[in-house]
Design a protein around this motif. Structure first.
Motif, PDB file in Angstrom:
ATOM      1  N   ARG A   1       0.849  -1.191   0.000  1.00  0.00           N
ATOM      2  CA  ARG A   1       0.000   0.000   0.000  1.00  0.00           C
ATOM      3  C   ARG A   1       0.885   1.241   0.000  1.00  0.00           C
ATOM      4  O   ARG A   1       1.780   1.368   0.841  1.00  0.00           O
ATOM      5  CB  ARG A   1      -0.902  -0.010   1.234  1.00  0.00           C
ATOM      6  N   VAL A   2       0.610   2.166  -0.938  1.00  0.00           N
ATOM      7  CA  VAL A   2       1.447   3.365  -1.069  1.00  0.00           C
ATOM      8  C   VAL A   2       0.535   4.592  -1.138  1.00  0.00           C
ATOM      9  O   VAL A   2      -0.489   4.580  -1.823  1.00  0.00           O
ATOM     10  CB  VAL A   2       2.321   3.291  -2.342  1.00  0.00           C
ATOM     11  N   GLU A   3       0.953   5.671  -0.411  1.00  0.00           N
ATOM     12  CA  GLU A   3       0.254   6.952  -0.472  1.00  0.00           C
ATOM     13  C   GLU A   3       1.084   7.948  -1.271  1.00  0.00           C
ATOM     14  O   GLU A   3       2.295   8.049  -1.065  1.00  0.00           O
ATOM     15  CB  GLU A   3      -0.008   7.489   0.930  1.00  0.00           C
ATOM     16  N   VAL A   4       0.418   8.666  -2.181  1.00  0.00           N
ATOM     17  CA  VAL A   4       1.088   9.659  -3.009  1.00  0.00           C
ATOM     18  C   VAL A   4       0.419  11.015  -2.752  1.00  0.00           C
ATOM     19  O   VAL A   4      -0.796  11.153  -2.908  1.00  0.00           O
ATOM     20  CB  VAL A   4       0.982   9.313  -4.508  1.00  0.00           C
ATOM     21  N   THR A   5       1.237  11.994  -2.328  1.00  0.00           N
ATOM     22  CA  THR A   5       0.725  13.338  -2.034  1.00  0.00           C
ATOM     23  C   THR A   5       0.915  14.233  -3.252  1.00  0.00           C
ATOM     24  O   THR A   5       1.959  14.199  -3.902  1.00  0.00           O
ATOM     25  CB  THR A   5       1.460  13.946  -0.830  1.00  0.00           C
ATOM     26  N   TRP A   6      -0.114  15.059  -3.542  1.00  0.00           N
ATOM     27  CA  TRP A   6      -0.068  15.949  -4.690  1.00  0.00           C
ATOM     28  C   TRP A   6      -0.577  17.336  -4.302  1.00  0.00           C
ATOM     29  O   TRP A   6      -1.215  17.516  -3.270  1.00  0.00           O
ATOM     30  CB  TRP A   6      -0.914  15.413  -5.843  1.00  0.00           C
ATOM     31  N   LYS A   7      -0.268  18.329  -5.165  1.00  0.00           N
ATOM     32  CA  LYS A   7      -0.771  19.680  -4.952  1.00  0.00           C
ATOM     33  C   LYS A   7      -0.902  20.386  -6.295  1.00  0.00           C
ATOM     34  O   LYS A   7      -0.311  19.962  -7.295  1.00  0.00           O
ATOM     35  CB  LYS A   7       0.163  20.475  -4.036  1.00  0.00           C
ATOM     36  N   THR A   8      -1.679  21.464  -6.309  1.00  0.00           N
ATOM     37  CA  THR A   8      -1.822  22.292  -7.513  1.00  0.00           C
ATOM     38  C   THR A   8      -1.147  23.643  -7.283  1.00  0.00           C
ATOM     39  O   THR A   8      -1.055  24.119  -6.145  1.00  0.00           O
ATOM     40  CB  THR A   8      -3.298  22.516  -7.870  1.00  0.00           C
ATOM     41  N   THR A   9      -0.704  24.238  -8.400  1.00  0.00           N
ATOM     42  CA  THR A   9      -0.077  25.567  -8.347  1.00  0.00           C
ATOM     43  C   THR A   9      -0.673  26.437  -9.442  1.00  0.00           C
ATOM     44  O   THR A   9      -0.755  26.009 -10.604  1.00  0.00           O
ATOM     45  CB  THR A   9       1.447  25.462  -8.551  1.00  0.00           C
ATOM     46  N   ASP A  10      -1.109  27.644  -9.079  1.00  0.00           N
ATOM     47  CA  ASP A  10      -1.695  28.550 -10.063  1.00  0.00           C
ATOM     48  C   ASP A  10      -0.660  28.999 -11.083  1.00  0.00           C
ATOM     49  O   ASP A  10       0.498  29.244 -10.755  1.00  0.00           O
ATOM     50  CB  ASP A  10      -2.277  29.793  -9.382  1.00  0.00           C
ATOM     51  N   GLN A  11      -1.107  29.100 -12.318  1.00  0.00           N
ATOM     52  CA  GLN A  11      -0.345  29.794 -13.358  1.00  0.00           C
ATOM     53  C   GLN A  11      -1.265  30.932 -13.856  1.00  0.00           C
ATOM     54  O   GLN A  11      -1.520  31.861 -13.115  1.00  0.00           O
ATOM     55  CB  GLN A  11       0.022  28.812 -14.481  1.00  0.00           C
TER      56      GLN A  11
END
Length: 805
Positions: free
Chosen positions: A478-488
């Protein structure tokens, strides 16, 4: 002398004197010629059916009040031909034309107004094959845990009753009322039973005989409820537009692929009758252009997934619509991930299936494996079963056995598909992830996680962006992947709803998607962009080289240009899927090309069958196109062609039977009836599998059998009896073995109808004429086919006077 005698009693054959040939060689040559002519009849029947479909699909415009605003009118399009009338007249003639014309030609032309044996025996033999064998095969061909019921049961009851009456009357006329003689009144009554059947079936279809039935004031209202549609082009249908939007979400699909999917979807929504499946079956066998588009396995999976889940986008919307309609909130079942992976050495892969929505009810779904590059039997064990969620259960697993062959292979894939257990049950629905891909790999690492593409293009009007994250080089743990968004240029909260989050990959899961809502502000804007980035993973896992991606939100103008391009390509695909050609030139091009010119999708079997049927295709390409005068020109010319080829078949069957020592009655039952009915078998089987109801597969068999007698015997009897009355003689029709054949068939038919009645109302048999539990459906199918063997055996024993009654 015996050999020369085989050439007597024929109309057109032989074309050359081969009486000096070896008798076994002659029999072989005539057998091959007979089989080849059966192909010819099937191919010209394809053209005939296209004409009938063109005639019966004629529509007219009717104005009816709008349901939401009765003061306004909608212009709707309805068929001119009633379906029941069309099925019992032109459609029945289309499927039975060879048998009917054979009987007419034999009496009127070949025997000079005297009765023959080949035509009547072919009609009875064909009726037995149609009712017993075709019904038996259709019963068994339905997928596991599915069933098909006859929808127009009143019409079926009428045609079934008339089919029994037809053969009871045949026995009475030949053996009881005026033995071995047909009077003119008997012939006329036989023929008149045909229009009587059509009228009674129409009354049953419209339920005019039901007391207390309320008829609508506007005749268009009833037609609208029976399948009329608002006038619009197929690609401007709101549901089709939704389908195009859904297809455009997938960046892996080209415009050509999208257009093919849309064309397939439009064709799937159009109502289909028996004629459509008859034409499709002949073209599949003859290597002609197909009525269904050829798709590669991946594209087929995408299409089936979209067809299963609908196009409302989110589960929340579906739940709200059920609540507003006052219905119970459904249970939503789907795969936990769109892709899974397993080591070949693991022997078993566990596929997670989750249930959301209503968790307080029992939810059952069908599932089955589908081959990809991995093949069932060599790479994995195929499985088809029912998955049952008990109340409170939200996650279950399907275990698929992987076959370890100890040989190095590249990664291979197969698919699993979910489907409703009962198509009538609206308490369970299939979610968006109705199909999952399973990859068999050779690694046991936790994996490397990357975004699928460095950039994504999303249409603003679609409302949601799905950013796919792939797991490669291992799927262990089991693996957790963290993500985020950045405005352009796009701003979080104004143009999209971003932020950060975590994707959880369970053991074996190979792909997940980050779902980001896109805000459609309806204003004209330039394209805008924001970034999605993978930040970190659980210990041991890695982030791959595509760790960030630019998401470009394009405005609706660009979407409209894409939409228009897909629509244009869709119309091209739809023209390719039409039943008939628009011109003589296109007919000849299709006739001379394998698979109708679609060489890229032609199979080896298509090439083989195109070689054997090439001459027939070119000959029948001279028939005028179906577009001329509403299809009537094609109808008449094709009917004459069928008559010509049927005459040759009659001669071939007579000579072949003589050469191998078969009587005409036995030749008719064993060869001619089978050769003319096999296309109906393939057509009915396809209709049984693809249609929601059993009407297009077995519901038309009884009507066709009735028309065989009323037209195939009634019409030539009227002509011959009138001729003999004018001459002052009697029209003799020796009952002989035909009476025994009729009695045997009638007994088998009664048993068949009783079985269908029991199947319809028995819970143990699935309460449906076709399909149901495996044991009962196979027992039923085998029993019906066994009845046909009994009919053939008894008929042949009586023909050769081994037994007498």
């Amino acid at each position: 002398m015996a050999v020369d005698a085989c050439n007597s009693g024929t109309l057109l054959l032989p074309f050359l004197d081969e009486s000096g040939w070896n008798q076994e060689l002659r029999a072989f040559v005539y057998l091959i010629a007979l089989l080849w002519c059966f192909m010819g009849i099937a191919i010209v029947a394809d053209v005939f059916m296209c004409a009938i479909e063109t005639i019966t699909s004629k529509t007219k415009e009717v104005k009816v009040p709008k349901q939401d605003n009765p003061s306004e009118m909608d212009v709707v399009e309805i068929r001119v031909w009633n379906d029941t009338v069309a099925n019992l007249t032109l459609m029945a003639l289309g499927s039975s034309a060879p048998e009917i014309l054979l009987a007419i030609i034999e009496i009127v032309i070949l025997n000079k107004f005297e009765a023959g044996k080949l035509g009547p025996s072919t009609i009875v033999g064909s009726a037995a094959f149609n009712l017993l064998v075709i019904t038996g095969v259709c019963v068994m061909s339905i997928p596991t845990h599915e069933q098909r019921r006859i929808k127009a049961i009143k019409v079926f009851a009428v045609t079934a009753s008339f089919s029994m009456l037809a053969y009871i009357w045949l026995y009475l006329a030949l053996s009881a009322i005026t033995p071995d003689v047909i009077d003119l009144w008997e012939a006329i009554l036989t023929f008149l039973l045909f229009p009587i059947l059509v009228v009674v079936a129409y009354i049953a279809d419209k339920e005019y005989c039901c007391p207390g039935k309320v008829q609508p004031q506007d005749p268009g209202v009833l037609e609208l409820a029976e399948g009329a549609k608002t006038l619009s082009t197929p690609t401007h249908d709101p549901e089709v537009e939704s389908f195009i939007k859904e297809v455009s979400r997938n960046p892996d699909l080209s415009e050509d692929d999208a257009a093919m999917l849309v064309a397939a979807h439009i064709k799937s929504r159009q109502p289909k009758n028996y004629g459509y499946y008859r034409v499709g079956a002949i073209r599949d066998l003859g290597g002609s252009h197909k009525l269904r588009p050829k798709m590669d396995p991946k594209l087929r999976v995408i299409y089936e997934e979209l067809s299963e889940v609908g196009f409302s986008s989110s589960g929340a919307t579906a739940i709200m619509s059920h609540a507003l309609a006052g219905k119970v909130q459904p249970a939503r079942v789907e795969f936990a991930a769109p892709e899974f992976a397993v080591l070949e050495s693991d022997k078993i892969v566990k596929i997670g299936v989750k249930r959301s929505g209503n968790t307080k009810i029992t939810a059952s779904v069908n599932y089955e494996t589908i081959n990809g590059t991995a093949m069932a039997g060599s790479d994995y064990e195929a499985k088809r079963d029912v998955l049952v969620f008990q109340p409170g259960e939200n996650l279950k697993h399907i275990n698929i056995t992987i076959i370890d062959d100890n040989e190095w292979e590249e990664n291979e894939v197969f698919f699993l598909k979910l489907a409703r257990f009962d198509y009538k049950d609206d308490t369970v629905e299939i979610g968006e992830q109705s199909i999952t891909e399973v990859t068999i790999i050779n690694d046991d690492e936790p994996g490397t996680f990357s975004l699928e593409n460095p950039s994504f293009v999303i249409k603003e009007s679609i409302g949601k962006a799905y950013i796919k994250v792939n797991r490669t080089q291992g799927t262990d743990g089991r693996v957790e992947v963290t993500w985020k968004t950045t405005d352009q240029t796009a701003v979080n909260g104004k143009d999209y709803h971003g932020g950060s989050g975590t994707l959880v990959f369970e053991h074996g899961e190979q792909a997940k998607s980050i779902a980001i809502d896109i805000i459609d502000d309806k204003d004209f804007e330039k394209d805008e962009t924001f970034l999605v980035e993978l930040i970190k993973t659980s210990a041991g896992a890695k982030i791959g080289h595509i760790r960030s991606a630019a998401v470009n939100i394009v405005n609706d103008d660009e979407y409209r240009r894409l939409f228009d391009r897909v629509v244009a390509l869709t119309h091209i695909n739809l023209r390719r899927l039409e039943l008939g050609s628009e011109s003589w030139a296109s007919q000849f091009r299709e006739a001379m090309s394998v698979n109708g010119g679609d060489v890229e999708n032609a199979t080896a079997i298509d090439y083989v069958m195109h070689f054997f049927t090439f001459a027939w295709k070119v000959i029948f390409a001279i028939i005028p196109p179906c577009t001329w005068l509403g299809g009537w020109v094609t109808f008449c010319v094709a009917l004459m062609m069928i008559g010509l080829v049927t005459t040759i078949v009659g001669d071939l069957a007579t000579i072949f039977g003589c050469l191998i020592g078969l009587k005409d009655e036995a030749t008719a039952i064993l060869f001619v009836a089978l050769g003319t009915s096999l296309p109906d078998l393939f057509a009915s089987k396809t209709a049984a599998v693809n249609e929601k109801y059993a009407d297009a597969s077995v519901g038309n068999v009884t009507g066709s059998n009735s028309v065989n007698v009323f037209l195939g015997l009634g019409l030539p009897w009227v002509i011959a009896a009138s001729y003999h009355m004018a001459k002052g003689t009697v029209f003799e029709v020796k009952a002989g073995t035909l009476s025994t054949s009729v009695i045997t068939y009638s007994c088998c038919a009664v048993l068949c109808f009783v079985l269908l009645l029991v199947r319809r109302y028995s819970k143990f048999m699935g309460r449906a004429e076709l399909g149901g539990p495996n044991v009962t459906k196979y027992v039923s199918g085998v029993f019906l086919i066994f009845l046909w063997f009994v009919y053939v055996l008894i008929s042949c024993l009586v023909i050769y006077e081994i037994i007498t009654f």
